[in-house]
Motif scaffolding. Structure first.
Motif, PDB file in Angstrom:
ATOM      1  N   ASP A  77     -15.811 -39.197   5.772  1.00  0.00           N
ATOM      2  CA  ASP A  77     -17.096 -39.370   5.200  1.00  0.00           C
ATOM      3  C   ASP A  77     -17.061 -39.329   3.700  1.00  0.00           C
ATOM      4  OD1 ASP A  77     -17.640 -39.492   8.146  1.00  0.00           O
ATOM      5  OD2 ASP A  77     -18.809 -37.484   7.816  1.00  0.00           O
ATOM      6  N   ALA A  78     -18.114 -39.895   3.226  1.00  0.00           N
ATOM      7  CA  ALA A  78     -18.171 -39.694   1.706  1.00  0.00           C
ATOM      8  C   ALA A  78     -18.750 -38.574   1.323  1.00  0.00           C
ATOM      9  CB  ALA A  78     -19.320 -40.940   1.206  1.00  0.00           C
ATOM     10  N   ASN A  79     -18.156 -38.096  -0.129  1.00  0.00           N
ATOM     11  CA  ASN A  79     -18.486 -36.774  -0.437  1.00  0.00           C
ATOM     12  C   ASN A  79     -18.331 -35.609   0.447  1.00  0.00           C
ATOM     13  OD1 ASN A  79     -19.601 -38.379  -2.648  1.00  0.00           O
ATOM     14  ND2 ASN A  79     -21.162 -38.690  -1.715  1.00  0.00           N
ATOM     15  N   SER A  80     -17.305 -35.733   1.035  1.00  0.00           N
ATOM     16  CA  SER A  80     -16.865 -34.626   1.986  1.00  0.00           C
ATOM     17  C   SER A  80     -15.528 -33.878   1.557  1.00  0.00           C
ATOM     18  CB  SER A  80     -16.592 -34.922   3.525  1.00  0.00           C
ATOM     19  OG  SER A  80     -15.570 -35.950   3.464  1.00  0.00           O
ATOM     20  N   GLN A  81     -15.307 -32.646   1.881  1.00  0.00           N
ATOM     21  CA  GLN A  81     -14.448 -31.699   1.417  1.00  0.00           C
ATOM     22  C   GLN A  81     -13.006 -31.484   2.497  1.00  0.00           C
ATOM     23  OE1 GLN A  81     -16.910 -28.261   1.104  1.00  0.00           O
ATOM     24  NE2 GLN A  81     -16.618 -28.203  -1.118  1.00  0.00           N
ATOM     25  N   VAL A  82     -12.104 -30.864   2.177  1.00  0.00           N
ATOM     26  CA  VAL A  82     -11.125 -30.736   3.232  1.00  0.00           C
ATOM     27  C   VAL A  82     -11.422 -29.276   3.541  1.00  0.00           C
ATOM     28  CG1 VAL A  82      -8.592 -30.363   3.834  1.00  0.00           C
ATOM     29  CG2 VAL A  82      -9.396 -32.109   2.107  1.00  0.00           C
ATOM     30  N   PHE A  92     -11.804 -18.312  14.875  1.00  0.00           N
ATOM     31  CA  PHE A  92     -11.728 -19.082  13.483  1.00  0.00           C
ATOM     32  C   PHE A  92     -12.955 -18.567  12.620  1.00  0.00           C
ATOM     33  CE2 PHE A  92      -8.940 -21.511  15.936  1.00  0.00           C
ATOM     34  CZ  PHE A  92      -8.036 -21.500  15.116  1.00  0.00           C
ATOM     35  N   ARG A  93     -12.726 -18.477  11.318  1.00  0.00           N
ATOM     36  CA  ARG A  93     -13.741 -18.232  10.184  1.00  0.00           C
ATOM     37  C   ARG A  93     -13.350 -19.308   9.286  1.00  0.00           C
ATOM     38  NH1 ARG A  93      -9.508 -14.697   9.436  1.00  0.00           N
ATOM     39  NH2 ARG A  93      -8.721 -14.288   7.300  1.00  0.00           N
ATOM     40  N   VAL A  94     -14.400 -19.405   8.509  1.00  0.00           N
ATOM     41  CA  VAL A  94     -14.377 -20.496   7.325  1.00  0.00           C
ATOM     42  C   VAL A  94     -13.685 -19.866   6.219  1.00  0.00           C
ATOM     43  CG1 VAL A  94     -15.908 -21.865   5.713  1.00  0.00           C
ATOM     44  CG2 VAL A  94     -16.689 -21.438   8.202  1.00  0.00           C
ATOM     45  N   GLY A  95     -12.815 -20.908   5.645  1.00  0.00           N
ATOM     46  CA  GLY A  95     -12.015 -20.395   4.409  1.00  0.00           C
ATOM     47  C   GLY A  95     -12.421 -21.259   3.345  1.00  0.00           C
ATOM     48  N   THR A  96     -11.474 -21.301   2.291  1.00  0.00           N
ATOM     49  CA  THR A  96     -12.219 -21.850   1.022  1.00  0.00           C
ATOM     50  C   THR A  96     -11.862 -23.335   1.116  1.00  0.00           C
ATOM     51  OG1 THR A  96     -11.416 -19.934  -0.169  1.00  0.00           O
ATOM     52  CG2 THR A  96     -11.690 -21.902  -1.383  1.00  0.00           C
ATOM     53  N   PRO A  97     -12.741 -24.250   0.987  1.00  0.00           N
ATOM     54  CA  PRO A  97     -12.266 -25.729   1.337  1.00  0.00           C
ATOM     55  C   PRO A  97     -11.911 -26.135   0.050  1.00  0.00           C
ATOM     56  CG  PRO A  97     -14.898 -25.331   0.768  1.00  0.00           C
ATOM     57  CD  PRO A  97     -14.113 -23.947   0.810  1.00  0.00           C
ATOM     58  N   ILE A  98     -11.473 -27.519   0.164  1.00  0.00           N
ATOM     59  CA  ILE A  98     -10.983 -28.326  -0.947  1.00  0.00           C
ATOM     60  C   ILE A  98     -12.041 -29.406  -1.091  1.00  0.00           C
ATOM     61  CG2 ILE A  98      -8.884 -29.315  -1.828  1.00  0.00           C
ATOM     62  CD1 ILE A  98      -7.072 -27.874  -0.099  1.00  0.00           C
ATOM     63  N   THR A  99     -12.103 -29.337  -2.484  1.00  0.00           N
ATOM     64  CA  THR A  99     -12.881 -30.946  -2.938  1.00  0.00           C
ATOM     65  C   THR A  99     -12.014 -31.608  -3.768  1.00  0.00           C
ATOM     66  OG1 THR A  99     -15.049 -29.225  -3.451  1.00  0.00           O
ATOM     67  CG2 THR A  99     -14.909 -31.565  -4.424  1.00  0.00           C
ATOM     68  N   PRO A 100     -11.673 -32.709  -2.771  1.00  0.00           N
ATOM     69  CA  PRO A 100     -10.824 -33.804  -3.512  1.00  0.00           C
ATOM     70  C   PRO A 100     -11.360 -34.433  -4.738  1.00  0.00           C
ATOM     71  CG  PRO A 100     -11.319 -34.043  -1.113  1.00  0.00           C
ATOM     72  CD  PRO A 100     -12.190 -33.131  -1.634  1.00  0.00           C
ATOM     73  N   VAL A 101     -10.649 -34.965  -5.465  1.00  0.00           N
ATOM     74  CA  VAL A 101     -11.172 -35.893  -6.575  1.00  0.00           C
ATOM     75  C   VAL A 101     -11.903 -36.995  -6.335  1.00  0.00           C
ATOM     76  CG1 VAL A 101     -10.235 -37.133  -8.850  1.00  0.00           C
ATOM     77  CG2 VAL A 101      -8.954 -35.032  -8.000  1.00  0.00           C
ATOM     78  N   ALA A 102     -11.252 -37.819  -5.320  1.00  0.00           N
ATOM     79  CA  ALA A 102     -12.057 -38.786  -4.835  1.00  0.00           C
ATOM     80  C   ALA A 102     -12.410 -38.291  -3.356  1.00  0.00           C
ATOM     81  CB  ALA A 102     -10.994 -40.239  -4.766  1.00  0.00           C
ATOM     82  N   GLN A 103     -13.922 -38.316  -3.186  1.00  0.00           N
ATOM     83  CA  GLN A 103     -14.194 -37.666  -2.129  1.00  0.00           C
ATOM     84  C   GLN A 103     -14.374 -38.544  -1.014  1.00  0.00           C
ATOM     85  OE1 GLN A 103     -17.601 -34.959  -2.811  1.00  0.00           O
ATOM     86  NE2 GLN A 103     -16.784 -34.422  -4.884  1.00  0.00           N
ATOM     87  N   LEU A 104     -13.394 -39.317  -0.772  1.00  0.00           N
ATOM     88  CA  LEU A 104     -13.402 -40.277   0.705  1.00  0.00           C
ATOM     89  C   LEU A 104     -11.864 -40.127   1.057  1.00  0.00           C
ATOM     90  CD1 LEU A 104     -14.672 -41.962   2.725  1.00  0.00           C
ATOM     91  CD2 LEU A 104     -14.391 -43.531   1.431  1.00  0.00           C
TER      92      LEU A 104
END
Length: 514
Positions: free
Chosen positions: A149-154, A165-177
């Protein structure tokens, strides 16, 4: 043991119930459009599909008597987009995790190859690929989830130590696709690192994220491609003990040599024959070295099948990341296929399963490996209605490789337990990285066949055999059956199991050879 492949996403058209038979195959498919039916109708149709799937636990029979009994694990939403396996609660039996619309479903095993109720964790996107490394070094597999998806994180979901599970710290890619993330210890510091494929307007790039061992990551080197790229495959292709990255991008295949410091040098390349569309890795000629199997689809869509569609080129590796063409095999099919390398029938040779993830033109063909880099014969393989992901792993610990795939249109994660085929050495539990020697374990004559296996929470990628302190053999598999000749006397034999992401386990025996 399994190697990864590219996931598939498509627009799903209204479908029909189709029931047909080919020699030794029974296939049942049901497809339907996500937005075409009210919720009650959708629920009824999904229930009907699950009943059909359970009723048709008839086996898909392959050459060499490989049979599967199928069950379907229902996704929490309409589509099953991805599926992976790890022993999340470390009870010794592999569990499952599936990606569906804006969520992942975790299904813990209640017994060997049997799964209980799912626990669903919401996501801010549709997942396209799931990895299961331990990113915070607590000994339990976590979830690293990519999206197309566009503008999404890892997204990072951290294991609580019990399979929740619990939510950790996401990664925001440089190119968000992105669409894909691969994992491995790239700088040999004991922490899992990530390689994220990011899609640009006309090309791709691989962004390196170095792990701190606590579930967080720092952005590192970026590898730029000239074209759109396949997923990144992380393995040591040149035998220097440092992880490399391989990919295909249309005009060539690339091998990016790792420095062992989390960075990568100038890639070597394999020129494309026609075009390279997708690939996988496996030891196809039984020399202990990883080779490449690369697919050229040569299709213009479902309407134009051809005899040379999904042509698979096997390139033999000399151990220094220099590849030469070993064989060429046409798998057919009228949709672009992705390959999966695994020893499907347990004969010790790595096979290639090519899957075409199409609604009207999907297919699955297993090319049985001949152990010399070629294919001996082709047989029908497992598939659903739009199979976006497929992998092989021994789920019920009987030494046979079972199959799991995501049936997108059916909305199910499908488990096929192998009920026949060659058995070797029942593996140890998957609760930690372990190796196991089944035979011989004390006294033997020479020559003898060493039967061994390995297991871990996320799976084993290779086994090494050491005799009297010297490495004698390695097998890119979680099973090994290898003949050795030793002089009379006492010898120390060790089998080392190498985890999919990091870590090893060892089993030792002292043999008296008469």
């Amino acid at each position: 043991m399994s190697f990864e492949h590219a996931s598939f996403h498509d627009v799903f058209l209204p479908g029909i119930l189709t029931n047909w038979a080919t020699p030794n195959v029974c296939t049942c498919r049901l497809s339907y459009q996500q937005h075409s039916f009210p919720g009650t109708v959708r629920s009824s149709m999904r229930t009907a599909f699950r009943l059909l799937l359970l009723l048709f636990t008839l086996s898909v029979t392959l050459v060499a008597q490989v049979n599967y009994n199928y069950t379907g694990q229902t996704s929490s939403s309409f589509q099953a987009l991805d599926v992976a396996s790890a022993d999340f609660n470390r009870d010794g039996i592999p569990d499952l995790v599936g990606g569906t619309e804006n969520a992942v479903d975790v299904m813990l095993a209640t017994s060997k190859g049997v799964y209980g109720a799912k626990t669903t964790y919401p996501l801010p996107f549709n997942p396209s690929h799931i990895e299961t490394p331990d990113v915070n070094n607590d000994g339990y597999p976590d979830l690293v989830i990519a999206s197309a998806d566009a503008n999404s994180q890892v997204m990072i979901l951290l294991n609580n130590g019990n399979g929740t599970f619990r939510v950790g710290t996401p990664i925001t890619p440089v190119a968000q696709l992105q669409g894909w993330v691969s994992a491995g210890d790239l700088n040999n510091d004991g922490n899992v690192d990530l390689v994220v494929r990011e899609q640009l307007s006309t090309s791709s790039q691989f962004a390196i994220y170095l792990g701190h061992g606590d579930g967080t990551f720092t952005a590192g080197q970026v590898l730029n491609m000239a074209h759109f790229s396949s997923y990144p495959l992380i393995e040591d292709f040149n035998g220097d003990g440092k992880l490399d990255i391989a990919n295909v991008e249309g005009t060539k295949a690339l091998i990016w040599p790792g420095t062992g410091k989390g960075t990568f040098g100038v890639p070597t390349s394999i020129p494309a024959i026609g075009r390279f569309d997708d690939f996988t890795a496996g030891d196809f000629n039984n020399d202990g070295i990883l080779d490449l199997a690369i697919v050229y689809s040569n299709v213009c869509g479902d309407a134009c099948p051809g005899p040379n569609n999904n042509r698979v080129y096997v390139f033999k590796n000399n151990g220094k990341a220099h590849f030469t063409l070993a064989s060429t095999t046409d798998f057919g099919g009228c949709s672009a296929g992705f390959p999966m390398a695994a020893d499907v029938n347990g004969d010790g040779n790595v096979d290639i399963n090519v899957v075409g993830p199409s609604h009207f033109c999907g297919f699955s063909v297993v090319g049985l490996g001949n152990g010399a880099g070629g294919i001996s014969t082709q047989v029908a393989g497992p598939s659903g209605d739009i199979t976006s992901t497929l992998f092989y792993r021994d789920l019920n610990l009987d030494s046979r490789h079972d199959v799991v795939y995501s049936d997108v249109a059916g909305g199910d994660y499908v488990v096929g337990l192998a009920t026949s085929g060659i058995t070797n050495c029942a593996p140890p539990p998957s609760s930690s990285v372990m190796a196991k020697i089944c035979s011989p374990v004390s006294t033997t004559t020479s020559p003898f066949v060493l039967h061994a296996s390995g297991n871990s929470p996320s799976g084993i990628k290779r086994l090494e055999v050491w005799i009297d302190g010297v490495k004698k053999y390695q097998r890119w598999n979680d099973q090994v059956a290898k003949s050795f000749t030793l002089t009379p006397g006492t010898h120390h034999v060790s089998v080392i199991a190498v985890d999919k992401y990091k870590g090893t386990g060892t089993s030792n025996v002292t043999l008296t050879v008469k």
